[in-house]
Motif scaffolding. Sequence first.
Motif, PDB file in Angstrom:
ATOM      1  N   ASP A   1       0.812  -1.216   0.000  1.00  0.00           N
ATOM      2  CA  ASP A   1       0.000   0.000   0.000  1.00  0.00           C
ATOM      3  C   ASP A   1       0.850   1.273   0.000  1.00  0.00           C
ATOM      4  N   LYS A   2       2.151   1.112  -0.239  1.00  0.00           N
ATOM      5  CA  LYS A   2       3.053   2.271  -0.270  1.00  0.00           C
ATOM      6  C   LYS A   2       3.666   2.486  -1.657  1.00  0.00           C
ATOM      7  N   TRP A   3       3.238   1.698  -2.627  1.00  0.00           N
ATOM      8  CA  TRP A   3       3.843   1.718  -3.963  1.00  0.00           C
ATOM      9  C   TRP A   3       2.822   2.185  -4.998  1.00  0.00           C
ATOM     10  N   ASP A   4       3.266   2.962  -5.977  1.00  0.00           N
ATOM     11  CA  ASP A   4       2.393   3.394  -7.063  1.00  0.00           C
ATOM     12  C   ASP A   4       2.391   2.324  -8.153  1.00  0.00           C
ATOM     13  N   TRP A   5       1.363   1.492  -8.164  1.00  0.00           N
ATOM     14  CA  TRP A   5       1.306   0.367  -9.085  1.00  0.00           C
ATOM     15  C   TRP A   5       0.951   0.781 -10.512  1.00  0.00           C
ATOM     16  N   GLN A   6       0.578   2.033 -10.697  1.00  0.00           N
ATOM     17  CA  GLN A   6       0.294   2.519 -12.055  1.00  0.00           C
ATOM     18  C   GLN A   6       1.588   2.793 -12.822  1.00  0.00           C
ATOM     19  N   GLN A   7       2.669   3.009 -12.107  1.00  0.00           N
ATOM     20  CA  GLN A   7       3.969   3.282 -12.730  1.00  0.00           C
ATOM     21  C   GLN A   7       4.685   1.962 -12.977  1.00  0.00           C
ATOM     22  N   ARG A   8       4.949   1.669 -14.224  1.00  0.00           N
ATOM     23  CA  ARG A   8       5.690   0.446 -14.565  1.00  0.00           C
ATOM     24  C   ARG A   8       6.931   0.823 -15.356  1.00  0.00           C
ATOM     25  N   TYR A   9       8.029   0.199 -15.015  1.00  0.00           N
ATOM     26  CA  TYR A   9       9.318   0.554 -15.609  1.00  0.00           C
ATOM     27  C   TYR A   9       9.887  -0.611 -16.414  1.00  0.00           C
ATOM     28  N   PRO A  10      10.554  -0.318 -17.534  1.00  0.00           N
ATOM     29  CA  PRO A  10      11.281  -1.387 -18.236  1.00  0.00           C
ATOM     30  C   PRO A  10      12.485  -1.806 -17.403  1.00  0.00           C
ATOM     31  N   VAL A  11      12.659  -3.111 -17.243  1.00  0.00           N
ATOM     32  CA  VAL A  11      13.741  -3.635 -16.401  1.00  0.00           C
ATOM     33  C   VAL A  11      14.723  -4.419 -17.266  1.00  0.00           C
ATOM     34  N   VAL A  12      16.001  -4.058 -17.186  1.00  0.00           N
ATOM     35  CA  VAL A  12      17.078  -4.783 -17.861  1.00  0.00           C
ATOM     36  C   VAL A  12      17.830  -5.577 -16.804  1.00  0.00           C
TER      37      VAL A  12
ATOM     38  N   SER B   1      22.458   1.436 -26.331  1.00  0.00           N
ATOM     39  CA  SER B   1      21.308   1.494 -27.233  1.00  0.00           C
ATOM     40  C   SER B   1      20.091   0.811 -26.614  1.00  0.00           C
ATOM     41  N   LEU B   2      20.312  -0.324 -25.962  1.00  0.00           N
ATOM     42  CA  LEU B   2      19.223  -1.048 -25.314  1.00  0.00           C
ATOM     43  C   LEU B   2      18.544  -0.172 -24.261  1.00  0.00           C
ATOM     44  N   ILE B   3      19.340   0.492 -23.426  1.00  0.00           N
ATOM     45  CA  ILE B   3      18.789   1.341 -22.370  1.00  0.00           C
ATOM     46  C   ILE B   3      18.005   2.514 -22.978  1.00  0.00           C
ATOM     47  N   GLU B   4      18.610   3.168 -23.960  1.00  0.00           N
ATOM     48  CA  GLU B   4      17.965   4.331 -24.586  1.00  0.00           C
ATOM     49  C   GLU B   4      16.657   3.938 -25.285  1.00  0.00           C
ATOM     50  N   GLN B   5      16.685   2.832 -26.015  1.00  0.00           N
ATOM     51  CA  GLN B   5      15.484   2.394 -26.739  1.00  0.00           C
ATOM     52  C   GLN B   5      14.391   1.914 -25.791  1.00  0.00           C
ATOM     53  N   ALA B   6      14.770   1.244 -24.696  1.00  0.00           N
ATOM     54  CA  ALA B   6      13.778   0.798 -23.714  1.00  0.00           C
ATOM     55  C   ALA B   6      13.057   2.001 -23.111  1.00  0.00           C
ATOM     56  N   HIS B   7      13.812   3.067 -22.854  1.00  0.00           N
ATOM     57  CA  HIS B   7      13.222   4.310 -22.339  1.00  0.00           C
ATOM     58  C   HIS B   7      12.221   4.880 -23.348  1.00  0.00           C
ATOM     59  N   ARG B   8      12.629   4.920 -24.590  1.00  0.00           N
ATOM     60  CA  ARG B   8      11.776   5.502 -25.634  1.00  0.00           C
ATOM     61  C   ARG B   8      10.533   4.647 -25.896  1.00  0.00           C
ATOM     62  N   VAL B   9      10.713   3.342 -26.015  1.00  0.00           N
ATOM     63  CA  VAL B   9       9.600   2.438 -26.353  1.00  0.00           C
ATOM     64  C   VAL B   9       8.572   2.368 -25.225  1.00  0.00           C
ATOM     65  N   HIS B  10       9.051   2.336 -23.973  1.00  0.00           N
ATOM     66  CA  HIS B  10       8.134   2.123 -22.848  1.00  0.00           C
ATOM     67  C   HIS B  10       7.720   3.419 -22.158  1.00  0.00           C
ATOM     68  N   GLY B  11       8.362   4.529 -22.513  1.00  0.00           N
ATOM     69  CA  GLY B  11       7.951   5.814 -21.973  1.00  0.00           C
ATOM     70  C   GLY B  11       8.314   6.046 -20.523  1.00  0.00           C
ATOM     71  N   GLN B  12       9.161   5.191 -19.966  1.00  0.00           N
ATOM     72  CA  GLN B  12       9.640   5.352 -18.591  1.00  0.00           C
ATOM     73  C   GLN B  12      11.138   5.083 -18.564  1.00  0.00           C
ATOM     74  N   ARG B  13      11.808   5.722 -17.622  1.00  0.00           N
ATOM     75  CA  ARG B  13      13.238   5.450 -17.464  1.00  0.00           C
ATOM     76  C   ARG B  13      13.456   3.995 -17.054  1.00  0.00           C
ATOM     77  N   VAL B  14      14.673   3.522 -17.269  1.00  0.00           N
ATOM     78  CA  VAL B  14      14.979   2.091 -17.193  1.00  0.00           C
ATOM     79  C   VAL B  14      15.563   1.709 -15.828  1.00  0.00           C
ATOM     80  N   VAL B  15      15.208   0.526 -15.369  1.00  0.00           N
ATOM     81  CA  VAL B  15      15.801  -0.075 -14.174  1.00  0.00           C
ATOM     82  C   VAL B  15      16.826  -1.110 -14.643  1.00  0.00           C
ATOM     83  N   VAL B  16      18.061  -1.008 -14.151  1.00  0.00           N
ATOM     84  CA  VAL B  16      19.121  -1.965 -14.508  1.00  0.00           C
ATOM     85  C   VAL B  16      19.535  -2.739 -13.255  1.00  0.00           C
ATOM     86  N   LEU B  17      19.443  -4.059 -13.339  1.00  0.00           N
ATOM     87  CA  LEU B  17      19.797  -4.944 -12.227  1.00  0.00           C
ATOM     88  C   LEU B  17      20.870  -5.910 -12.711  1.00  0.00           C
TER      89      LEU B  17
END
Length: 239
Positions: free
Chosen positions: A78-89, A135-151
């Motif tokens: 109940d403390k997380w914004d579930w509407q925000q989804r991020y591309p994860v690499v 390129s993967l990070i930049e394109q993931a940002h562009r395609v998904h409209g959110q900044r990327v999470v890298v793990l």
Amino acid sequence: MPAAHRRKLPIGIQTFSDIREGGYYYVDKTPFIEKLANQNKYYFLSRPRRFGKSLLLDTLGCLFEGREALFYGLYIHDKWDWQQRYPVVRLSFGNGVAADREDLDANIRYQLQQQRARLQITSTAPKRIADDFASLIEQAHRVHGQRVVVLIDEFDKPILDNIPDSDRARELREGLKNLYSVLKDADPHLHFVLLTGVSKFSKVSLFSGLNNLRDITLSSDYAAICGYTDHDVDTVFAP
């Protein structure tokens, strides 16, 4: 407590969804994860092998991907914004041994290709590995409209596996440094970064460009982010 009411022990399981959906005991680490996600952007964590680092990364991946059902009943739900989804690499060097630089490069290329497919990025990958990662990070940002999470899991394993051969270890270190150097210039496209391994990053000079990488290895705030405390054993695992 009757045996029928006991859950299963999560021995050797590194997949968060398996634990949550498979009837296993789970020690709720999401209070630490919420603090991680809201305080800084770049993190490094060192822990010994078999200490739950891979499970921590998988939990973070599920969280940033917005897999809400897995988090019902946990602290962060109940403390997380579930509407925000991020591309994860996600990259991991935990499987197999890199025999040489060519082997390492092939492994990295394969993983980057897998991530492109998973994130539905169809453009051709550049020839240089560093350019491919960037390129993967930049394109993931562009395609998904959110900044990327890298793990990145077991960031140092190719080096540690080859410690007896110092020349090969140095060669592999340069290959990994080439990959990780991408993260500094990718900053505008990144939302969150966590790298885990066994050795201290400062000792292997892999992240010289990432001067804002916060090392939480010895931070008292995150001491119990992996593994179990006495309290965990006495409460969660009491049955």
